[in-house]
Design an enzyme around this catalytic site. Sequence first.
Site: not given
Length: 504
Positions: A80, A155, A179
Site C-alpha cells: 500500500k 482505504s 481499511s
Amino acid sequence: MSDLTRLTAAELATALTAGEVSSVEVTQAHLDRIAAVDGDVHAFLNVDAEGALGEAAAVDAARAAGEKLHPLAGVPVAVKDVVVTKGQVTTAGSKILEGWVPPYDATLVTRLRQARMPILGKTNMDEFAMGSSTEHSAYGPTRNPWDLDRIPGGSGGGSAAAVAAYEAPLAIGTDTGGSIRQPAAVTGTVGVKPTYGSVSRYGLIALASSLDQAGPCTRTVLDAGLLHDVIGGHDPRDSTSLPEPAPSYADAARQGAAGDLQGLRVGVVNELGGEGYDPGVRDAFQKALDTMVAAGADVVEVSCPSFSAALAAYYLILPSEASSNLAKFDGMRYGLRVEPSEGPVTAERVMAATRGAGFGDEVKRRIILGTYALSAGYYDAYYGSAQKVRTLIQRDFAAAFEQADVLVSPTTPTTAFPLGSKLEDPLAMYLNDVATIPANLAGVPGLSLPSGLSDDGLPAGIQILAPARQDARLYAVGAALEALLLQQWGGPLLAHAPELAVAR
Ligand code: GLN
C-alpha cells in the site's frame, strides 16, 4: 505450471522451494496479469517491474547456489502506498506527495526485503488512508474486480483488488478504522488487522498514530499468517511495538485448518449486525455462524453497549490525531510546494497555497474537524469525551471476552456499493466502518474472511475478533471456518463466483 497467478502464496512457496518454478516466472506472471487487467482495475499507483524481476532473478540464483532462504523467498508482494519504500515513489494517494521518493524503508518493507520477496509496486488508496471506497485517491479510484462499476472498499482498495484480481498473491494494507478488513469483505478476500503494536509502524505515513496498524491482504487465512510472520515482531524504532516474541501465525492457521471448533465460545455482538445491515449480508453471516456451530462451537450473545458511540468517538480521535500528523506537509519539507499566485511569498502563505492545492476535500474536512476538536475551550468536550468513550469500549471488550473466546460480526453493513454513490455524503461513507472501528479503538486484532455471497451476488465478510495479543486465535479459528466454508462451496468464493468482471 498452468496459471501461476491462481496459486496461493503457500502453494507458490512450495513450488519455488521444490524448484518446480522460478521466482522470475512467478513474478513475470503477475506482472503480465497486471499489464492485462490493471488498466481496468487500477489497483496500482506504480509498478516496479525492473526492481521486482531483479530481486526475483537474485533469489533464483541464490536458490540455485544452495543458499538457505526464507520460505516466502521469491513470492511477490504488493505494498500500500502509505508505506514508505526507499527509492520508490510513495504518495499515500495524495497530490501533496506526488513524486516523493523516500530515503528509507519502513521496517515492514525491510522485513519483506530480508525475506527476499520481490515488491511488485505500490497500491492505490484513499488519500492518507481517509475513506472507505478508494475514491478519495488523488489519482483516480480503484475498481472492484467483481464489478468494475463498484468500489473495492477503502482505504486500502488497491491492495484488496490486487489480490482479488490475481495481480498479486499477497499485499500489505493498513487499518486505522477498517481499511484492511472492509476492502477484504467487499472483494471476497482475507484481511487481518493485527493487535496494535504487533507490526511496526515505523515508516507508515501516519494517519492516526494510536489506531494505525499494518497487516496482510491475501486470498487465504494461511497466506495472511505467512505474511504476518514476515512483517510482525518487535521493532525498537516503534515505541509502541510489543516487546514479546510473537508465535507463528502460519502454524496457528495450519493447526486450525482441521476445522475442529469443539468447545470454542463464539460471542455474537448484539450491537453489530442488526438494523442497517443488508439482509443478504446478515444471511451470509448467519450461515457462516451455523457452520461454526455444526463444527462444535457454542454461540453466546454478548452485549457491548458502548459500541454505539464508537463511530462518533473515532471521528473525533482520528481527525484530531490526523490534523497533527499532517501538519508536516507544509510545502517546505516534502513533495509539493506551491507559491501564492500574488502577493508576498511568506512561509505561511506558501504553506496555505501548498495545502490548499495539495490536499483533497476529505483530508481538508478532517483537518478542520480535528483542529476544531483540539482547540482551547473545546478540547475536553470533544477529544476528552471521545477518549472516555474509548475506555468504555475497551471495558466492553474485556467483559465480552470473559464470556467468549472470539467475537464475530458481519465485517461491513453492505456489499460493494456503486462508484460515486456515497461520495457526496461523508456520513454515509463513514458508516461503512461501524463494525470495524471498535477493534481499532481498543487495539484488539480482527480478521475478515468471506462469509458467502449476498443476494446481489457480491461477496460479504465475517469479522472475527480476539483479545489483544491473541492474534494466533484469529488465525486458528479463521482457518477452521475457511476450511469448512470451502468444503460447502466446493472451492474458494473467488473461484466459484460469477466470472470476475476482469477477464480471467
Ligand atoms: N474508513 C475509515 C476512515 O475513513 C478507516 C480508514 C482506515 O482504516 N485507514 O477513517
